[in-house]
Design an enzyme around this catalytic site. Structure first.
Site, PDB file in Angstrom:
ATOM      1  N   SER A 133       4.137  -7.909  -9.865  1.00  0.00           N
ATOM      2  CA  SER A 133       3.162  -8.828  -9.282  1.00  0.00           C
ATOM      3  C   SER A 133       2.375  -9.453 -10.434  1.00  0.00           C
ATOM      4  CB  SER A 133       2.237  -8.041  -8.348  1.00  0.00           C
ATOM      5  OG  SER A 133       1.185  -8.851  -7.885  1.00  0.00           O
ATOM      6  N   LYS A 159       6.657 -11.760  -8.324  1.00  0.00           N
ATOM      7  CA  LYS A 159       5.717 -12.246  -7.309  1.00  0.00           C
ATOM      8  C   LYS A 159       4.566 -12.929  -8.023  1.00  0.00           C
ATOM      9  CE  LYS A 159       2.268  -9.653  -4.680  1.00  0.00           C
ATOM     10  NZ  LYS A 159       2.074  -8.481  -3.800  1.00  0.00           N
ATOM     11  N   LYS A 161       0.870 -14.640  -7.820  1.00  0.00           N
ATOM     12  CA  LYS A 161      -0.347 -14.784  -7.020  1.00  0.00           C
ATOM     13  C   LYS A 161      -0.692 -16.271  -6.988  1.00  0.00           C
ATOM     14  CE  LYS A 161      -1.509 -10.455  -6.150  1.00  0.00           C
ATOM     15  NZ  LYS A 161      -1.703  -9.932  -4.788  1.00  0.00           N
ATOM     16  N   ASP A 187       2.133 -14.624  -3.286  1.00  0.00           N
ATOM     17  CA  ASP A 187       1.142 -13.862  -2.498  1.00  0.00           C
ATOM     18  C   ASP A 187      -0.190 -14.594  -2.573  1.00  0.00           C
ATOM     19  OD1 ASP A 187      -0.461 -12.017  -1.236  1.00  0.00           O
ATOM     20  OD2 ASP A 187      -0.083 -10.370  -2.648  1.00  0.00           O
ATOM     21  N   GLU A 212       3.580 -14.175   1.059  1.00  0.00           N
ATOM     22  CA  GLU A 212       2.842 -13.003   1.531  1.00  0.00           C
ATOM     23  C   GLU A 212       1.408 -13.389   1.897  1.00  0.00           C
ATOM     24  OE1 GLU A 212       2.998  -9.963  -1.476  1.00  0.00           O
ATOM     25  OE2 GLU A 212       1.507  -8.700  -0.493  1.00  0.00           O
ATOM     26  N   ASP A 237       0.767  -8.644   4.688  1.00  0.00           N
ATOM     27  CA  ASP A 237       0.239  -7.506   3.930  1.00  0.00           C
ATOM     28  C   ASP A 237      -1.043  -7.068   4.641  1.00  0.00           C
ATOM     29  OD1 ASP A 237      -1.041  -5.829   2.096  1.00  0.00           O
ATOM     30  OD2 ASP A 237      -0.876  -7.156   0.383  1.00  0.00           O
ATOM     31  N   LYS A 261       2.141  -0.789   2.774  1.00  0.00           N
ATOM     32  CA  LYS A 261       1.308  -0.057   1.811  1.00  0.00           C
ATOM     33  C   LYS A 261       0.706   1.127   2.557  1.00  0.00           C
ATOM     34  CE  LYS A 261      -0.317  -3.982  -0.963  1.00  0.00           C
ATOM     35  NZ  LYS A 261      -1.467  -4.894  -1.189  1.00  0.00           N
ATOM     36  N   GLY A 289       1.831  -2.482  -3.598  1.00  0.00           N
ATOM     37  CA  GLY A 289       1.088  -1.635  -4.527  1.00  0.00           C
ATOM     38  C   GLY A 289      -0.356  -2.068  -4.568  1.00  0.00           C
TER      39      GLY A 289
HETATM   40  O1  OSB Z   1      -2.016  -8.097  -2.356  1.00  0.00           O
HETATM   41  O2  OSB Z   1      -0.371  -6.988  -2.996  1.00  0.00           O
HETATM   42  C1  OSB Z   1      -1.544  -7.268  -3.119  1.00  0.00           C
HETATM   43  C2  OSB Z   1      -3.060  -5.451  -6.127  1.00  0.00           C
HETATM   44  C3  OSB Z   1      -4.291  -5.103  -5.616  1.00  0.00           C
HETATM   45  C4  OSB Z   1      -4.625  -5.495  -4.338  1.00  0.00           C
HETATM   46  C5  OSB Z   1      -3.730  -6.222  -3.567  1.00  0.00           C
HETATM   47  C6  OSB Z   1      -2.481  -6.558  -4.068  1.00  0.00           C
HETATM   48  C7  OSB Z   1      -2.159  -6.188  -5.378  1.00  0.00           C
HETATM   49  C8  OSB Z   1      -0.909  -6.558  -6.032  1.00  0.00           C
HETATM   50  C9  OSB Z   1      -0.452  -5.689  -7.183  1.00  0.00           C
HETATM   51  O3  OSB Z   1      -0.276  -7.543  -5.762  1.00  0.00           O
HETATM   52  C10 OSB Z   1       0.608  -4.746  -6.760  1.00  0.00           C
HETATM   53  C11 OSB Z   1       0.850  -3.687  -7.807  1.00  0.00           C
HETATM   54  O4  OSB Z   1       1.586  -3.955  -8.756  1.00  0.00           O
HETATM   55  O5  OSB Z   1       0.303  -2.573  -7.684  1.00  0.00           O
HETATM   56 MG    MG Z   2      -0.440  -8.706  -1.096  1.00  0.00          MG
END
Ligand code: OSB
Ligand code: MG
Length: 368
Positions: A133, A159, A161, A187, A212, A237, A261, A289
């Site tokens: 991510s 992924k 952001k 995302d 996402e 999510d 999650k 995650g």
């Molecule tokens: O939206 O998936 C998410 C991290 C913290 C809070 C929300 C998210 C995330 C990530 C990182 O996208 C995922 C990871 O590598 O742990």
């Molecule tokens: Mg997410």
């Protein structure tokens, strides 16, 4: 089961690089763990809540309160993870607090039974495909460089952001630079509204695996409408907090993919139920995650080894997050991470790391 006491541990570790999303920037991970202490073993659970209530309404300080005041008092010397989840049902929400206590109980019980979490959950794989991510970067050149470095390390999907104004150009640039074969998804962390539907439709040109959580977590109707307008598959999510919300979202066609999650849905037992539902319907899922350390990552790997997790997850190597993880590091081999297969979650915090953390509470458990 022989639960004698429950401890809360807190600490903080720096991230290797700041992680920016549509809701904020993190440069370190504040940590909260529950340790369930038995007669001859102990189990660990990691709380995934962040310091501020931006990803969801839960936040770390509140989890300390909820666990201490409402969840620990539900436990007795014989409490198993399922008993605990039943007893905790009257407490609304607070998924991350429940998940963390449940994880510690599971780890303890499975160690006593000499069984791995992976086996207990029904894992069918010994290693899990790893995605990464990528946070919002200062400029497109930096983004290209960072993505290139992750691809060179072997991550199997990327992924990005996104947020309004940092979306279409960003995806166009990465597609142009790395080609159509790169498995790419985005995302938004709820940064858009349904009035952005036509704007988001431009993403259809880039063959994304999915988008996402484009809209706010409670805008189910918006996600239904958006799913009809755009061709990019919608993945939820934040909106999916339980088996029931998962089933509702699928029945109403608010999404066609789910990011599971455990912390967000109140634990590994509920996460497995969501997996089972999706698996029975042929709906693809992947394991998300929350910038976990090795304790949470180990348990997520066990879950992600179930057969319905057909898409690479956000379980990256320890080195993607921290210079030194709190457990032995998880490493990327050939784009995959091995699933712990010994007992419980298969790892424990390293003594030298625990030395830097604080044990902030000890609760004696009385048998009742
Ligand atoms: O939206 O998936 C998410 C991290 C913290 C809070 C929300 C998210 C995330 C990530 C990182 O996208 C995922 C990871 O590598 O742990
Ligand atoms: Mg997410």
């Amino acid at each position: 089961m022989s639960l004698r006491s429950v401890e809360l541990w807190r600490g903080e570790i720096d991230l290797v690089a700041p992680f920016r999303t549509s809701f904020g920037t993190e440069s370190s991970r504040e940590l909260l763990y529950v340790r369930a202490v038995g007669d001859s073993h102990s189990g660990w659970g990691e709380c995934v809540a962040m310091v501020e209530p931006n990803y969801s309404s839960e936040y770390l300080e509140n989890c300390v309160q909820v666990i201490s005041r409402f969840l620990v008092p539900l436990l007795n010397g014989d409490s198993s993870a399922d008993d605990f989840i039943l007893r905790a049902a009257p407490i609304r929400g607070n998924y991350m607090s429940k998940a963390c206590v449940e994880a510690a109980l599971l780890d303890l019980t499975l160690r006593e039974q000499n069984l791995s979490l992976a086996k207990f959950l029904g894992a069918t794989r010994s290693r899990v495909a790893s995605g990464v991510s990528v946070g919002i970067q200062n400029n497109l050149d930096d983004l290209v460089q960072v993505v290139g470095e992750y691809i060179a390390l072997g991550y199997l999907r990327v992924k990005l952001k996104i947020e309004p104004d940092l979306d279409i150009e960003l995806v166009r640039t990465i597609r142009k630079e790395f080609g159509d074969d790169l498995i790419l998804q985005v995302d938004a962390n709820a940064a858009y509204t349904i009035s952005d539907a036509n704007h988001l439709k431009q993403l259809d040109a880039f063959k994304l695996l999915l988008i996402e959580q484009p809209l706010p977590e409670d805008d189910l109707a918006g996600h239904i409408e958006l799913s009809r307008i755009i061709n990019t598959p919608v993945c939820l999510d934040e909106s999916v907090t339980s088996l029931d919300t998962a089933r509702g979202a699928l029945d109403l066609k608010a999404c066609s993919v789910i990011n599971i999650k455990p912390g967000r849905v109140g634990g590994y037992l509920e996460a497995k139920k969501i997996h089972d539902l999706c698996f029975s319907r042929g709906v693809p899922v992947w394991c998300g995650g929350m910038l976990e350390t090795g304790v949470g990552r180990a348990a997520n790997l066990a879950l992600a080894a179930l057969p319905g997790f057909t898409l690479p997850g956000d379980i990256s190597a320890s080195s993607r997050y921290f210079t030194k993880d709190i457990t032995k590091p998880f490493i990327l081999e050939d784009g995959h991470i091995s699933v712990p297969n010994t007992v419980g979650i298969g790892v424990e915090p390293l003594p030298e790391m625990l030395e830097k953390f604080r044990r902030v509470a000890v609760f004696k458990i009385v048998n009742s």
